[in-house]
Design a protein around this motif. Structure first.
Motif, PDB file in Angstrom:
ATOM      1  N   PRO A  56       0.809  -1.223   0.000  1.00 28.85           N
ATOM      2  CA  PRO A  56       0.000   0.000   0.000  1.00 28.85           C
ATOM      3  C   PRO A  56       0.841   1.272   0.000  1.00 28.85           C
ATOM      4  O   PRO A  56       0.509   2.242  -0.699  1.00 28.85           O
ATOM      5  CB  PRO A  56      -0.826  -0.131   1.285  1.00 28.85           C
TER       6      PRO A  56
ATOM      7  N   LEU B 255       2.295   1.669  -3.428  1.00 31.31           N
ATOM      8  CA  LEU B 255       1.256   2.109  -4.351  1.00 31.31           C
ATOM      9  C   LEU B 255       1.034   3.610  -4.212  1.00 31.31           C
ATOM     10  O   LEU B 255       0.866   4.319  -5.216  1.00 31.31           O
ATOM     11  CB  LEU B 255      -0.039   1.348  -4.082  1.00 31.31           C
ATOM     12  N   SER B 256       1.035   4.107  -2.983  1.00 31.55           N
ATOM     13  CA  SER B 256       0.792   5.531  -2.761  1.00 31.55           C
ATOM     14  C   SER B 256       1.893   6.409  -3.337  1.00 31.55           C
ATOM     15  O   SER B 256       1.692   7.609  -3.572  1.00 31.55           O
ATOM     16  CB  SER B 256       0.644   5.814  -1.257  1.00 31.55           C
TER      17      SER B 256
ATOM     18  N   CYS C 162      -3.195 -11.407  -3.883  1.00 30.98           N
ATOM     19  CA  CYS C 162      -2.351 -10.517  -3.070  1.00 30.98           C
ATOM     20  C   CYS C 162      -0.942 -10.467  -3.640  1.00 30.98           C
ATOM     21  O   CYS C 162      -0.351  -9.393  -3.795  1.00 30.98           O
ATOM     22  CB  CYS C 162      -2.316 -11.002  -1.624  1.00 30.98           C
TER      23      CYS C 162
ATOM     24  N   THR D  23       0.826  -7.186  -5.520  1.00 34.33           N
ATOM     25  CA  THR D  23       2.060  -6.741  -4.876  1.00 34.33           C
ATOM     26  C   THR D  23       3.197  -6.687  -5.886  1.00 34.33           C
ATOM     27  O   THR D  23       3.956  -5.707  -5.948  1.00 34.33           O
ATOM     28  CB  THR D  23       2.431  -7.679  -3.716  1.00 34.33           C
TER      29      THR D  23
ATOM     30  N   ARG E 285      -5.884  -1.387  -4.402  1.00 28.94           N
ATOM     31  CA  ARG E 285      -6.163  -1.125  -2.983  1.00 28.94           C
ATOM     32  C   ARG E 285      -7.250  -2.063  -2.474  1.00 28.94           C
ATOM     33  O   ARG E 285      -7.182  -2.530  -1.330  1.00 28.94           O
ATOM     34  CB  ARG E 285      -6.601   0.327  -2.781  1.00 28.94           C
TER      35      ARG E 285
ATOM     36  N   LEU F 155      -5.635  -5.357  -1.737  1.00 24.79           N
ATOM     37  CA  LEU F 155      -4.693  -5.283  -0.615  1.00 24.79           C
ATOM     38  C   LEU F 155      -5.410  -5.160   0.744  1.00 24.79           C
ATOM     39  O   LEU F 155      -4.874  -5.581   1.761  1.00 24.79           O
ATOM     40  CB  LEU F 155      -3.731  -4.110  -0.806  1.00 24.79           C
ATOM     41  N   ARG F 156      -6.622  -4.624   0.739  1.00 22.35           N
ATOM     42  CA  ARG F 156      -7.365  -4.524   1.999  1.00 22.35           C
ATOM     43  C   ARG F 156      -7.653  -5.890   2.606  1.00 22.35           C
ATOM     44  O   ARG F 156      -7.874  -6.014   3.812  1.00 22.35           O
ATOM     45  CB  ARG F 156      -8.686  -3.790   1.776  1.00 22.35           C
TER      46      ARG F 156
END
Length: 210
Positions: free
Chosen positions: A44, A47-48, A177, A181, A203, A206-207
């Motif tokens: 995450p 990704l951001s 996942c 990733t 996202r 990934l949650r």
């Protein structure tokens, strides 16, 4: 030298070394996968850090502009090397004729005929073309197209199903996942962008990952 150029140069150096040393690749599936929980947990944040931008649909894409299956010696190219490294009990005959057993990480199918396999570019070449590579040189495109870290042996059917779609439109049947990733990691390494729908889909996966 920027990060993408360093990555491309390193990939080209690695390709030269592969002819002599070989290289094992990441398996998405849980058995023997190197997609660690730490990598999934870090995704995450990675990704951001990616730039969110609309796809560059005006970027020209021609597969022939991405030289791939670079020759490595002894009759083998990077496609052969991927099959050799990702199979079990693989034997190499004359002109790099391969036999063995492979498990397709997208759908879990076991394959014994290498002609039933495709070697997929994890982030597809057309997707890369739409995600910020418009100014790449031919050497950079070749480095990406032959980078062992972006190549994966899968059934032809699963690869055809995926096509050049990003995670907003397609996800594998297994280890989603690990899939997203690795997708994020490749985009980060090559300084590629993600579009908004793609980022939200990643996202969402990934949650539910631990």
């Amino acid at each position: 030298m920027d990060t993408r150029t360093r990555t491309a140069a390193a990939a080209l150096t690695l390709l030269a070394a592969l002819g002599a040393t070989g290289c094992g690749l990441v398996d998405l599936d849980a058995a023997g996968s190197s997609t660690s929980s730490a990598s999934v947990s870090a995704a995450p944040a990675e990704l951001s850090e990616l730039t969110v931008a609309p796809e560059d649909t005006g970027a020209p894409y021609d597969r022939d502009d991405w030289p791939h299956w670079t020759y490595l010696g002894d009759g083998c190219d990077t496609r052969d090397r991927t099959l050799k490294d990702q199979g079990e009990n693989v034997e190499v005959g004359n002109d790099c004729d391969l036999s063995g057993t492979w498990r397709s990480v997208y759908d879990g199918e076991t394959v014994t005929d290498p002609s039933d396999l495709d070697v997929d570019h994890f982030v597809p070449l057309a997707e890369v073309a739409r995600s910020g590579s418009r100014e790449w040189s031919e050497a950079e495109r070749e480095a990406y197209a032959n980078d062992p870290d972006v190549l994966v042996a899968v059934t032809a059917g699963s690869n055809r199903s995926k096509g050049d779609q990003d995670p907003a439109s397609w996800l594998p049947e297994r280890d989603r996942c690990g899939y997203v990733t690795r997708w994020v990691s490749i985009k980060q390494r090559y300084e590629l962008t993600v579009d908004r729908a793609e980022a939200e889909a990643i996202r969402g996966v990934l949650r539910h990952c631990r």
